[in-house]
Motif scaffolding. Structure first.
Motif, short mmCIF file in Angstrom:
data_model
loop_
_atom_site.label_atom_id
_atom_site.label_comp_id
_atom_site.label_asym_id
_atom_site.label_seq_id
_atom_site.Cartn_x
_atom_site.Cartn_y
_atom_site.Cartn_z
N ALA A 90 -8.06 -3.28 -0.40
CA ALA A 90 -8.56 -2.09 0.27
C ALA A 90 -8.28 -2.20 1.77
O ALA A 90 -8.16 -3.31 2.32
CB ALA A 90 -10.05 -1.94 0.02
N GLU A 91 -8.18 -1.07 2.42
CA GLU A 91 -7.84 -1.08 3.84
C GLU A 91 -8.86 -1.85 4.66
O GLU A 91 -8.53 -2.46 5.67
CB GLU A 91 -7.73 0.36 4.36
CG GLU A 91 -7.03 0.47 5.70
CD GLU A 91 -5.59 0.00 5.67
OE1 GLU A 91 -5.11 -0.52 6.70
OE2 GLU A 91 -4.94 0.11 4.61
N ASP A 92 -10.13 -1.86 4.21
CA ASP A 92 -11.16 -2.56 4.96
C ASP A 92 -11.35 -4.01 4.51
O ASP A 92 -12.28 -4.69 4.97
CB ASP A 92 -12.48 -1.81 4.91
CG ASP A 92 -13.02 -1.69 3.48
OD1 ASP A 92 -12.28 -2.03 2.53
OD2 ASP A 92 -14.17 -1.23 3.31
N SER A 132 3.27 2.70 2.98
CA SER A 132 3.52 1.67 3.99
C SER A 132 5.01 1.45 4.25
O SER A 132 5.41 0.97 5.30
CB SER A 132 2.89 0.34 3.57
OG SER A 132 3.53 -0.19 2.42
N PRO A 139 0.83 -1.21 0.00
CA PRO A 139 0.00 0.00 0.00
C PRO A 139 0.86 1.26 0.00
O PRO A 139 1.93 1.28 0.61
CB PRO A 139 -0.80 -0.12 1.30
CG PRO A 139 -0.78 -1.58 1.63
CD PRO A 139 0.54 -2.09 1.15
N GLN A 184 -3.53 -5.58 12.85
CA GLN A 184 -4.45 -4.46 12.95
C GLN A 184 -5.91 -4.89 13.01
O GLN A 184 -6.74 -4.20 13.61
CB GLN A 184 -4.24 -3.51 11.77
CG GLN A 184 -2.91 -2.76 11.80
CD GLN A 184 -2.77 -1.81 10.63
OE1 GLN A 184 -3.49 -1.89 9.64
NE2 GLN A 184 -1.80 -0.90 10.73
N GLN A 185 -6.24 -6.02 12.39
CA GLN A 185 -7.64 -6.46 12.33
C GLN A 185 -7.99 -7.48 13.41
O GLN A 185 -9.13 -7.94 13.49
CB GLN A 185 -7.94 -7.03 10.95
CG GLN A 185 -7.81 -6.02 9.82
CD GLN A 185 -7.92 -6.64 8.45
OE1 GLN A 185 -7.94 -7.86 8.29
NE2 GLN A 185 -7.98 -5.80 7.42
N ARG A 231 0.86 -7.20 8.86
CA ARG A 231 0.35 -5.95 9.43
C ARG A 231 -1.17 -6.00 9.54
O ARG A 231 -1.75 -5.59 10.55
CB ARG A 231 0.77 -4.77 8.55
CG ARG A 231 0.22 -3.41 9.02
CD ARG A 231 0.63 -2.30 8.07
NE ARG A 231 -0.03 -2.41 6.77
CZ ARG A 231 -1.24 -1.92 6.50
NH1 ARG A 231 -1.93 -1.29 7.45
NH2 ARG A 231 -1.77 -2.04 5.29
N ARG A 232 -1.82 -6.52 8.50
CA ARG A 232 -3.28 -6.62 8.53
C ARG A 232 -3.74 -7.58 9.62
O ARG A 232 -4.74 -7.32 10.31
CB ARG A 232 -3.79 -7.10 7.17
CG ARG A 232 -3.73 -6.04 6.08
CD ARG A 232 -4.10 -6.65 4.73
NE ARG A 232 -4.07 -5.63 3.69
CZ ARG A 232 -5.10 -4.86 3.36
NH1 ARG A 232 -6.26 -5.01 3.97
NH2 ARG A 232 -4.99 -3.95 2.43
N ASN A 282 -11.03 -7.58 4.87
CA ASN A 282 -10.80 -8.26 6.14
C ASN A 282 -10.12 -9.60 5.93
O ASN A 282 -10.66 -10.49 5.27
CB ASN A 282 -12.14 -8.45 6.85
CG ASN A 282 -11.98 -8.74 8.33
OD1 ASN A 282 -11.10 -9.46 8.73
ND2 ASN A 282 -12.87 -8.16 9.13
N TRP A 308 -3.36 -3.72 -4.42
CA TRP A 308 -3.30 -4.08 -3.00
C TRP A 308 -4.73 -4.08 -2.48
O TRP A 308 -5.60 -3.37 -3.00
CB TRP A 308 -2.43 -3.11 -2.20
CG TRP A 308 -2.86 -1.68 -2.33
CD1 TRP A 308 -3.74 -0.99 -1.54
CD2 TRP A 308 -2.42 -0.75 -3.34
NE1 TRP A 308 -3.90 0.29 -1.99
CE2 TRP A 308 -3.10 0.47 -3.09
CE3 TRP A 308 -1.55 -0.84 -4.43
CZ2 TRP A 308 -2.91 1.59 -3.89
CZ3 TRP A 308 -1.37 0.29 -5.23
CH2 TRP A 308 -2.04 1.48 -4.96
N ASP A 360 1.80 -6.65 3.05
CA ASP A 360 1.28 -6.16 4.33
C ASP A 360 0.36 -7.17 5.01
O ASP A 360 -0.48 -6.81 5.84
CB ASP A 360 0.57 -4.81 4.15
CG ASP A 360 -0.73 -4.92 3.37
OD1 ASP A 360 -0.82 -5.82 2.49
OD2 ASP A 360 -1.65 -4.12 3.61
#
Length: 597
Positions: A317-319, A291, A288, A528-529, A524-525, A321, A315, A521
């Motif tokens: 989307a940030e949401d 990043s 992303p 964060q999730q 990282r995901r 899941n 990449w 990432d």
């Protein structure tokens, strides 16, 4: 809650329903499968094929009271027609009928391609068959004299007479590791539904009797008598032929391009073989923006510029899941999913479809042939751990993998302590081993090749189809007959592919020795999730998911993941996949289905 009532796309493949005793069909079964009666079928049966991107993939031949339906493609169809003594313009379904008459249950070993097949003889006997490399799966439900066929397990579950209760072993096998998963046979997660494996066929007589047969698709090949350079030329010619045929069948293809040896080789050949007016594109996994993570886009861009292909950086989307795939993906695997890159694959497929692609070319399985790494010392082993997943799970009992959880998920303690007998027996059985060819022996077939051949190519119903040129049986058979000593003339590390690309792609790509993370990432995901994923545990408990999975462990694992991230790849995968399977079981419960076997 999931959107249980949201309309779902229809999977590609064969749909059929039969009343074997010739009584009229209950129209509700036909409606569940999306079938309409057709002239000539009578009131007791109806069949149909579907492919959302390739209408020419569906072929039917009716003659002499018999009907043959084929969904997919037969490779080198004109040559095969001549071999069968038929007109080269014969339809694929006509060729398939002749192949059944000539070869019987061995047809998957002779009729090269990726297809699914249904044949109803004039006496009512039915044959269901799947090619060596699975394009679309075939599931079937048989209850007395009633039979239903579909490529989608959950479509069959809509029919009221199909036993859609959970089969414990069938639910657990898909989330087992490779050695155990190989013992799954024809089970599915539903008690009343069976599946047909790669190269297999099922014959059902009018009384409901079932005969299961398996074709020997990994046929030993005669020894190849060529020099290394001659073999490279032959392998390149065959790869070009394979890719050219696949490109000709699609309006626009996208290449999953990393800049590694496998994907770069296919992108170069495809760029040279592309039909006029059909310009392929490439999609590549990128980190992303902002990043600071490394990715492979530098190498992918080099390849794309060299071959004249537009490359799109992708990449999730940030949401997006990583613990809770969107519904189409979660329910598109015909059982509990266990992959860890759904967010990335979904993003790549979505971008490719937005660019008008109807097929995705993927370089997976190159290590089974053209991009193989051979052992560098002694040449006593067939291949080493460098071929990755095809060896894990096939090592000798007592080896490194013997200490791992035999499943990709953390099962509830009581479930782990009382596994179905078929799974317990498989766990106790010796791990298969294979003779290790020396330098003067032929290459043969890599252990675990059946898993690669057995994976369907549709990402999810209505999703883009993925083509795997490297698992084409013609290429696998070519390499099966070459002596290891011949391959070593080009070097142990992907010598064949590197020689093919010499003078065509820059050495920065051709001689590249090590790749980078495919999903930059991902970890990282996961971190964060993790907190939001932990909040889902209460819903899992309420739905009874704890009867299958260790939710206490998952709750604590996600709490730790939110703080430190995954401790290693195995830990990250186990936490993520356990959460994904919990979401799947919650979805199944939301459909009003019992999740207790």
């Amino acid at each position: 809650m999931f959107e249980a009532s949201a309309p779902m796309a229809r999977a590609s493949g064969i749909y059929a329903i039969f009343q074997l005793d010739d009584r009229p069909l209950d129209p509700r079964g036909s409606q569940a499968l999306g079938l309409s009666p057709r002239a000539g079928e009578g009131a007791a049966w109806t069949i149909g094929g579907h492919d959302p991107f390739a209408s020419d993939a569906v072929s039917r031949h009716d003659e002499g009271g018999a009907s043959t339906l084929l969904v997919g493609f037969i490779e080198d169809a004109a040559d095969f027609a001549r071999r069968l003594g038929l007109d080269v313009a014969s339809s694929p379904a006509r060729l398939a009928r002749a192949a059944l008459e000539r070869f019987g249950s061995d047809a998957p070993a002779e009729m090269i391609g990726e297809w699914s097949l249904l044949h109803r003889a004039d006496d009512g006997t039915l044959t269901l068959m799947v090619s060596a490399g699975v394009r679309d799966p075939i599931f079937y439900a048989l209850s007395g004299r009633r039979l239903a066929v579909a490529p989608d397990l959950f479509v069959l579950a809509r029919i009221d007479w199909v036993d859609s209760g959970i089969d414990e072993a069938g639910l657990l096998f898909p989330v087992a590791r490779a050695a155990l998963r190989a013992a799954r046979g024809d089970t599915t997660m539903l008690r009343g539904v069976r599946q047909i494996g790669s190269g297999a066929s099922v014959v059902i007589d009018p009384r409901g009797g079932v005969s299961v047969r398996q074709s020997d698709i990994l046929v030993p090949q005669p020894r190849v008598a060529m020099t290394f350079d001659e073999f490279v030329e032959e392998a390149e010619h065959l790869l070009r032929h394979i890719i050219s045929a696949r490109l000709a069948r699609t309006e626009r293809c996208a290449h999953m391009l990393s800049g590694g040896i496998d994907s770069s080789l296919l992108a170069w050949l495809a760029a040279e073989e592309r039909p006029s007016g059909k310009d392929p594109i490439a999609v590549t996994s990128a980190s992303p923006p902002g990043s600071g993570l490394s990715d492979e886009t530098e190498y992918a861009d080099i390849v794309a510029r060299t071959v004249g292909m537009t490359c799109h950086r992708v990449w999730p989307a940030e949401d997006a899941n990583s613990y809770r795939p969107r519904l189409a993906v979660l329910t598109g695997q015909n059982g509990p999913p266990f992959g860890n890159r759904y967010a990335l694959t979904d993003a790549l497929v979505t971008r490719a479809m937005a660019q008008g692609a109807t097929v995705m070319i993927d370089g997976t399985y190159g290590e089974m042939s053209a991009t193989v790494r051979l052992p560098q010392q002694g040449i006593k082993g067939r291949l080493r751990a460098s071929v990755g997943r095809f060896f894990r799970g096939f090592r000798a009992a007592g080896g490194e993998d013997a200490t791992l959880n035999p499943f990709h998920v953390r099962l509830a303690p009581h479930r782990m302590g009382s596994l179905p007998a078929v799974i317990t027996a498989a766990l106790k059985a010796p791990v298969p081993t294979w003779p290790m060819p020396g330098a003067d022996e032929v290459f043969g077939y890599i252990p675990g090749i059946e898993r690669g051949l057995g994976l369907p190519t549709e990402f999810h119903p209505g999703g883009l189809r993925t083509e795997f040129p490297f698992r084409d049986m013609r290429l696998l058979r070519l390499f099966a007959g070459v002596p290891v000593s011949t391959l070593l003339k080009g070097g142990a590390d992907r010598g064949v592919a590197r020689r093919m690309m010499e003078g065509h792609l820059p050495d920065s790509v051709r001689l590249r020795r090590r790749g980078m993370p495919a999903f930059p990432d991902h970890e990282r995901r996961l971190q964060q999730q993790a907190h939001a994923a932990r909040e889902r545990v209460a819903a899992f408990r309420k739905a009874g998911v704890g009867d299958w999975l260790d939710l206490d462990w998952l709750d604590q694992a996600l709490a730790g993941m939110a703080i430190t991230g995954p401790t290693d790849v195995t830990h990250g995968n186990e936490v993520q996949i356990t959460a994904i399977v919990a979401e799947f079981l919650l979805w199944w419960s939301d459909q009003g289905r019992c999740i207790t076997p």
